[in-house]
Design a protein around this motif. Structure first.
Motif, PDB file in Angstrom:
ATOM      1  N   ARG A 248       0.949   7.185   7.688  1.00 44.01           N
ATOM      2  CA  ARG A 248      -0.430   7.605   8.490  1.00 44.01           C
ATOM      3  C   ARG A 248      -1.657   7.796   7.725  1.00 44.01           C
ATOM      4  O   ARG A 248      -1.396   9.220   7.460  1.00 44.01           O
ATOM      5  CB  ARG A 248      -0.556   7.521  10.246  1.00 44.01           C
TER       6      ARG A 248
ATOM      7  N   LYS B 204       0.463  -1.179  -0.005  1.00 39.80           N
ATOM      8  CA  LYS B 204      -0.374   0.150  -0.295  1.00 39.80           C
ATOM      9  C   LYS B 204       1.201   1.217   0.109  1.00 39.80           C
ATOM     10  O   LYS B 204       1.794   1.458   0.373  1.00 39.80           O
ATOM     11  CB  LYS B 204      -1.016   0.206   0.662  1.00 39.80           C
TER      12      LYS B 204
ATOM     13  N   GLU C 187       4.470  -3.564  12.358  1.00 46.42           N
ATOM     14  CA  GLU C 187       4.117  -3.446  10.824  1.00 46.42           C
ATOM     15  C   GLU C 187       4.842  -3.148   9.873  1.00 46.42           C
ATOM     16  O   GLU C 187       5.292  -2.920   8.697  1.00 46.42           O
ATOM     17  CB  GLU C 187       3.238  -1.995  11.305  1.00 46.42           C
TER      18      GLU C 187
ATOM     19  N   HIS D 126       1.655   6.203  -1.070  1.00 48.64           N
ATOM     20  CA  HIS D 126       0.743   7.009  -1.243  1.00 48.64           C
ATOM     21  C   HIS D 126      -0.370   7.642  -2.734  1.00 48.64           C
ATOM     22  O   HIS D 126      -0.646   8.318  -2.811  1.00 48.64           O
ATOM     23  CB  HIS D 126       1.363   8.012  -0.468  1.00 48.64           C
TER      24      HIS D 126
ATOM     25  N   ASP E 274      -6.454   7.609   6.690  1.00 47.78           N
ATOM     26  CA  ASP E 274      -7.246   6.377   6.603  1.00 47.78           C
ATOM     27  C   ASP E 274      -7.232   4.595   7.731  1.00 47.78           C
ATOM     28  O   ASP E 274      -7.330   4.164   7.369  1.00 47.78           O
ATOM     29  CB  ASP E 274      -7.537   6.373   4.834  1.00 47.78           C
ATOM     30  N   GLY E 275      -6.232   5.576   8.378  1.00 46.45           N
ATOM     31  CA  GLY E 275      -6.345   4.234  10.099  1.00 46.45           C
ATOM     32  C   GLY E 275      -5.361   3.238   9.357  1.00 46.45           C
ATOM     33  O   GLY E 275      -5.429   2.348   9.920  1.00 46.45           O
ATOM     34  N   GLU E 276      -4.690   3.672   8.123  1.00 49.80           N
ATOM     35  CA  GLU E 276      -3.884   2.300   8.070  1.00 49.80           C
ATOM     36  C   GLU E 276      -2.178   3.435   7.738  1.00 49.80           C
ATOM     37  O   GLU E 276      -2.208   4.083   7.429  1.00 49.80           O
ATOM     38  CB  GLU E 276      -3.991   1.935   6.741  1.00 49.80           C
ATOM     39  N   LEU E 277      -1.077   2.283   7.380  1.00 44.37           N
ATOM     40  CA  LEU E 277       0.168   2.632   7.199  1.00 44.37           C
ATOM     41  C   LEU E 277      -0.063   2.816   5.725  1.00 44.37           C
ATOM     42  O   LEU E 277       0.383   1.610   5.030  1.00 44.37           O
ATOM     43  CB  LEU E 277       1.231   1.830   7.767  1.00 44.37           C
ATOM     44  N   LEU E 278       0.837   3.578   4.992  1.00 40.64           N
ATOM     45  CA  LEU E 278       1.252   3.782   4.038  1.00 40.64           C
ATOM     46  C   LEU E 278       2.630   3.998   3.670  1.00 40.64           C
ATOM     47  O   LEU E 278       3.086   4.955   4.728  1.00 40.64           O
ATOM     48  CB  LEU E 278       0.525   4.931   2.922  1.00 40.64           C
TER      49      LEU E 278
ATOM     50  N   GLU F 227       2.509  -1.675  17.935  1.00 41.01           N
ATOM     51  CA  GLU F 227       2.284  -2.412  16.254  1.00 41.01           C
ATOM     52  C   GLU F 227       2.363  -1.737  15.073  1.00 41.01           C
ATOM     53  O   GLU F 227       2.701  -3.297  14.232  1.00 41.01           O
ATOM     54  CB  GLU F 227       0.712  -2.594  16.894  1.00 41.01           C
ATOM     55  N   GLU F 228       2.808  -0.234  15.392  1.00 42.16           N
ATOM     56  CA  GLU F 228       3.259   0.070  14.014  1.00 42.16           C
ATOM     57  C   GLU F 228       4.666  -0.024  13.811  1.00 42.16           C
ATOM     58  O   GLU F 228       4.733  -0.640  12.384  1.00 42.16           O
ATOM     59  CB  GLU F 228       3.128   1.458  14.413  1.00 42.16           C
TER      60      GLU F 228
END
Length: 231
Positions: free
Chosen positions: A179, A64, A147, A66, A181-185, A143-144
């Motif tokens: 960060r 994913k 990921e 940007h 939309d609630g996710e890592l890009l 957690e990040e």
């Protein structure tokens, strides 16, 4: 357009649609936290072309990013993200600061892939930082970090295969994430500015070290990388 941020190699402006931004690559080359600086006409176009090609490849393989679309030779439309202030460095071969810090001869293959974190801060010269320090100052959560580490290793696997086909050894590289939309890009760029890339046969450097070390032929190295990826 409203300028949101101007860095060493790119300008970021607000996009027309909410949650988007426009990123334009510059021709500026810097080293030593900006102590060394030079305009190299065409560098921005080369970095943009290389990075866009790599981002398309990574996206096609489930990473994913940007990147929304390419606007022109030096400009992209991207999702606006809150940049995680932690750079992720992946090393396959000893080089640069790793060799200097740990006394490992440059070019030595490492027994395992190294994943390092550094605090994204020009003022502090991007110091190395470990997991517990990162979580202690609130730069990222545990957690990040898990990921980020997993994503970096998968990106390394994909890029190693891509560059091997082009006869290029992926020595090390830097990644930035954001960060949204609630996710890592995956954000920023992947280019010879942020990677060490060596010819697999000759060991010739095809990256920013040509500028850092006054080797000359900076743009020629970047053009060779793009040419091989296009082949």
């Amino acid at each position: 357009m409203t300028t949101l941020y101007e860095g060493k190699s790119k300008i970021v402006c607000a996009g027309e649609e909410p949650g988007t931004c426009i990123i334009r690559y510059k021709d500026t080359a810097t080293a030593g936290d900006g102590a060394k600086k030079e305009e190299l006409p065409g560098k921005g176009r080369l970095n943009a072309a290389i990075s866009n090609k790599i981002y398309a490849y990574l996206a096609a393989n489930g990473i994913k990013t940007h990147l929304i679309k390419v606007i022109d030779d030096v400009t992209i439309l991207a999702k606006q993200a809150e940049i995680v202030p932690v750079e992720v460095i992946v090393r396959n071969v000893a080089a640069g600061s790793f060799s200097k810090k740990y006394g490992v001869p440059e070019g030595s293959a490492l027994r395992n892939t190294v994943v390092e974190f550094s605090l994204k801060s020009d003022e502090l010269h991007d110091p190395m930082i470990n997991d517990s320090q990162i979580t202690a100052i609130g730069a990222a959560t545990a957690e990040e970090l898990a990921e980020l580490r997993a994503a970096a290793l998968e990106i390394n696997r994909l890029l190693t295969a891509l560059f091997e086909k082009a006869g290029i050894r992926l020595v090390d590289f830097k990644l930035e994430f954001g960060r949204a939309d609630g996710e890592l890009l995956l954000c920023d760029e992947i280019s010879p500015d942020s990677c060490r890339l060596w010819d697999m046969q000759t060991g010739d450097k095809m990256d920013k070290d040509r500028f850092r070390r006054d080797m000359g032929g900076v743009l020629e190295g970047y053009r060779e990388v793009l040419s091989r990826l296009d082949a």
